[in-house]
Motif scaffolding. Sequence first.
Motif, PDB file in Angstrom:
ATOM      1  N   ASP A 174      -2.220  79.758  37.330  1.00 26.00           N
ATOM      2  CA  ASP A 174      -1.161  79.485  38.299  1.00 26.00           C
ATOM      3  C   ASP A 174      -1.565  79.880  39.705  1.00 26.00           C
ATOM      4  O   ASP A 174      -1.183  79.218  40.675  1.00 26.00           O
ATOM      5  CB  ASP A 174       0.118  80.238  37.907  1.00 26.00           C
ATOM      6  N   PHE A 175      -2.317  80.973  39.834  1.00 24.36           N
ATOM      7  CA  PHE A 175      -2.746  81.407  41.165  1.00 24.36           C
ATOM      8  C   PHE A 175      -3.831  80.492  41.725  1.00 24.36           C
ATOM      9  O   PHE A 175      -3.806  80.136  42.898  1.00 24.36           O
ATOM     10  CB  PHE A 175      -3.269  82.847  41.116  1.00 24.36           C
ATOM     11  N   LYS A 176      -4.767  80.113  40.869  1.00 21.34           N
ATOM     12  CA  LYS A 176      -5.912  79.338  41.342  1.00 21.34           C
ATOM     13  C   LYS A 176      -5.644  77.839  41.418  1.00 21.34           C
ATOM     14  O   LYS A 176      -6.299  77.129  42.196  1.00 21.34           O
ATOM     15  CB  LYS A 176      -7.115  79.591  40.427  1.00 21.34           C
ATOM     16  N   ARG A 177      -4.715  77.356  40.603  1.00 20.15           N
ATOM     17  CA  ARG A 177      -4.383  75.935  40.597  1.00 20.15           C
ATOM     18  C   ARG A 177      -2.873  75.771  40.637  1.00 20.15           C
ATOM     19  O   ARG A 177      -2.256  75.198  39.730  1.00 20.15           O
ATOM     20  CB  ARG A 177      -4.975  75.263  39.358  1.00 20.15           C
ATOM     21  N   ARG A 203      -7.703  79.284  52.027  1.00 23.76           N
ATOM     22  CA  ARG A 203      -8.585  78.161  52.339  1.00 23.76           C
ATOM     23  C   ARG A 203      -9.176  77.487  51.104  1.00 23.76           C
ATOM     24  O   ARG A 203      -9.269  76.253  51.061  1.00 23.76           O
ATOM     25  CB  ARG A 203      -9.704  78.615  53.281  1.00 23.76           C
ATOM     26  N   PRO A 204      -9.578  78.236  50.052  1.00 22.90           N
ATOM     27  CA  PRO A 204     -10.110  77.557  48.867  1.00 22.90           C
ATOM     28  C   PRO A 204      -9.124  76.567  48.245  1.00 22.90           C
ATOM     29  O   PRO A 204      -9.529  75.574  47.650  1.00 22.90           O
ATOM     30  CB  PRO A 204     -10.417  78.708  47.909  1.00 22.90           C
ATOM     31  N   LEU A 205      -7.827  76.858  48.384  1.00 21.67           N
ATOM     32  CA  LEU A 205      -6.827  75.949  47.822  1.00 21.67           C
ATOM     33  C   LEU A 205      -6.618  74.733  48.713  1.00 21.67           C
ATOM     34  O   LEU A 205      -6.293  73.642  48.221  1.00 21.67           O
ATOM     35  CB  LEU A 205      -5.504  76.683  47.600  1.00 21.67           C
ATOM     36  N   PHE A 206      -6.778  74.897  50.018  1.00 20.80           N
ATOM     37  CA  PHE A 206      -6.721  73.737  50.913  1.00 20.80           C
ATOM     38  C   PHE A 206      -7.805  72.730  50.512  1.00 20.80           C
ATOM     39  O   PHE A 206      -7.584  71.518  50.519  1.00 20.80           O
ATOM     40  CB  PHE A 206      -6.940  74.161  52.370  1.00 20.80           C
ATOM     41  N   LEU A 207      -8.970  73.248  50.148  1.00 21.99           N
ATOM     42  CA  LEU A 207     -10.077  72.368  49.765  1.00 21.99           C
ATOM     43  C   LEU A 207      -9.737  71.589  48.497  1.00 21.99           C
ATOM     44  O   LEU A 207     -10.248  70.483  48.281  1.00 21.99           O
ATOM     45  CB  LEU A 207     -11.346  73.198  49.554  1.00 21.99           C
ATOM     46  N   PHE A 212      -7.602  86.782  44.637  1.00 24.72           N
ATOM     47  CA  PHE A 212      -8.082  86.740  46.027  1.00 24.72           C
ATOM     48  C   PHE A 212      -9.548  87.153  46.088  1.00 24.72           C
ATOM     49  O   PHE A 212     -10.351  86.583  46.840  1.00 24.72           O
ATOM     50  CB  PHE A 212      -7.240  87.655  46.919  1.00 24.72           C
ATOM     51  N   ALA A 213      -9.908  88.181  45.311  1.00 27.90           N
ATOM     52  CA  ALA A 213     -11.304  88.614  45.279  1.00 27.90           C
ATOM     53  C   ALA A 213     -12.190  87.502  44.738  1.00 27.90           C
ATOM     54  O   ALA A 213     -13.308  87.278  45.227  1.00 27.90           O
ATOM     55  CB  ALA A 213     -11.446  89.879  44.428  1.00 27.90           C
ATOM     56  N   ASP A 214     -11.693  86.785  43.751  1.00 27.11           N
ATOM     57  CA  ASP A 214     -12.472  85.689  43.177  1.00 27.11           C
ATOM     58  C   ASP A 214     -12.621  84.532  44.156  1.00 27.11           C
ATOM     59  O   ASP A 214     -13.547  83.728  44.033  1.00 27.11           O
ATOM     60  CB  ASP A 214     -11.814  85.203  41.884  1.00 27.11           C
ATOM     61  N   PHE A 215     -11.716  84.455  45.126  1.00 26.20           N
ATOM     62  CA  PHE A 215     -11.851  83.461  46.209  1.00 26.20           C
ATOM     63  C   PHE A 215     -12.962  83.847  47.189  1.00 26.20           C
ATOM     64  O   PHE A 215     -13.351  83.048  48.036  1.00 26.20           O
ATOM     65  CB  PHE A 215     -10.543  83.338  46.992  1.00 26.20           C
ATOM     66  N   GLY A 216     -13.434  85.112  47.104  1.00 27.11           N
ATOM     67  CA  GLY A 216     -14.492  85.571  47.986  1.00 27.11           C
ATOM     68  C   GLY A 216     -14.062  86.605  48.998  1.00 27.11           C
ATOM     69  O   GLY A 216     -14.880  87.105  49.779  1.00 27.11           O
TER      70      GLY A 216
END
Length: 438
Positions: A165-168, A190-194, A19-23
């Motif tokens: 797995d978390f990011k993709r 939201r980053p995953l929606f993109l 989550f932190a890496d998502f910003g």
Amino acid sequence: MKVAMIGTGYVGLVSGACFADFGHRVVCVDKDESKISRLLDGEIPIFEPGLDALVADNVKAGRLSFTTDLAEGMKDADAVFIAVGTPSRRGDGHADLSYVYAATEEIAALIDKYTVVVTKSTVPVGTGAEVEAIIQKVRDGFTPGEHFSVASNPEFLREGAAIDDFKRPDRVVCGVEDDRAKEVLTELYRPLFLNETPILFTQRVTSELIKYAANAFLATKITFINEMADLCEKVGADVQAVARGIGLDKRIGSKFLNAGPGYGGSCFPKDTLALVRTAQQHGAPVRIVESVVEANDTRKKSMAGRVKAAVGGDLEGKTVAVLGLAFKPNTDDMRDSPSLDIIPALIGEGASVQAHDPESMNEARKHFGDTITYCDGPYETLEGADVLVIVTEWDEFRALDLARVKEALSAPVIVDLRNIYRPDDMAEKGWQYHSIGR
């Protein structure tokens, strides 16, 4: 957004770092002072490929921090994730929710603005409703959807591949009961929606059941192919060819069709058992899953018998070299690992055991104490042993120098519980080679 992650175990630490890496700004909270101290010193308490760098990068960027102070962690938080343990309860197999409910009471007392409380821990159907009731009891007058919301967001992380797995992910599942909670979770992911990741919003109880259903189905696939392996041995068929033949059917798929000594780990054993108990409690027994649990337990206990047979039916005074102690490669996790059944059974038959695992040696000492000999590498493990047993398919075990192995062993006997070598090749090289379903 500001996120508080309660629990810095496997799920909490990986999820918080991602989550932190998502910003997002993430504070990981844990009561274990030694664990938080280690994290503050840059030491990762679990082994997961890439996690140390991910944590370090986000700490340096100021997006990830650690504390034992829940109030500090929750200050200005938009979402509070509960990621504490839910082990099997002694005696009845139900999931032990005491840590979840204790965390909920503490969280409830500290809510000072609208907050979404999210169960990330694997919890039985109805837990979200109980979490909501606890918050309302602690904070009389709080209204769900106005002062707070409770959501379900189960994890689907494979140990050894958790960051990817978390990011993709294949999908993200969110169980919500109101639009405000949906908006918060939508922004968090939201980053995953993109990336056009499927985000499935459901009722809370449905989300809770999805997690258990997924793990039970995968455990069923593993148990099915293990039983097919036993049948293959009786009729002279090859289980790997059977697995490929059925796995090419798109309705079945090839994953989780690798025959072996039975499933273990932090999820499948406790989650299948918890699903069985929940189903029984609600008068809708899941007979297939009940059979899976029984068959897997029996399988793990039977593996020592294969070793005994391979050395002529008597282990008394024999030395067994065991490679692999973790339940799978790329983790140090030994929870419900087949090795925990196999090694005591070997010792009970009079054998001495010397073992090696690339990452779980410290964990192994907690389980086996001084009952086995711990070796620094695979070849040291083999010295003077009467048989080699491969329990975990680490990459470094897949290409052993077989001439060196034969020289170290007192007899050319291998029991390969993961089918990482080819029977024809081993026979040509003079090995007494025993594998699964071939």
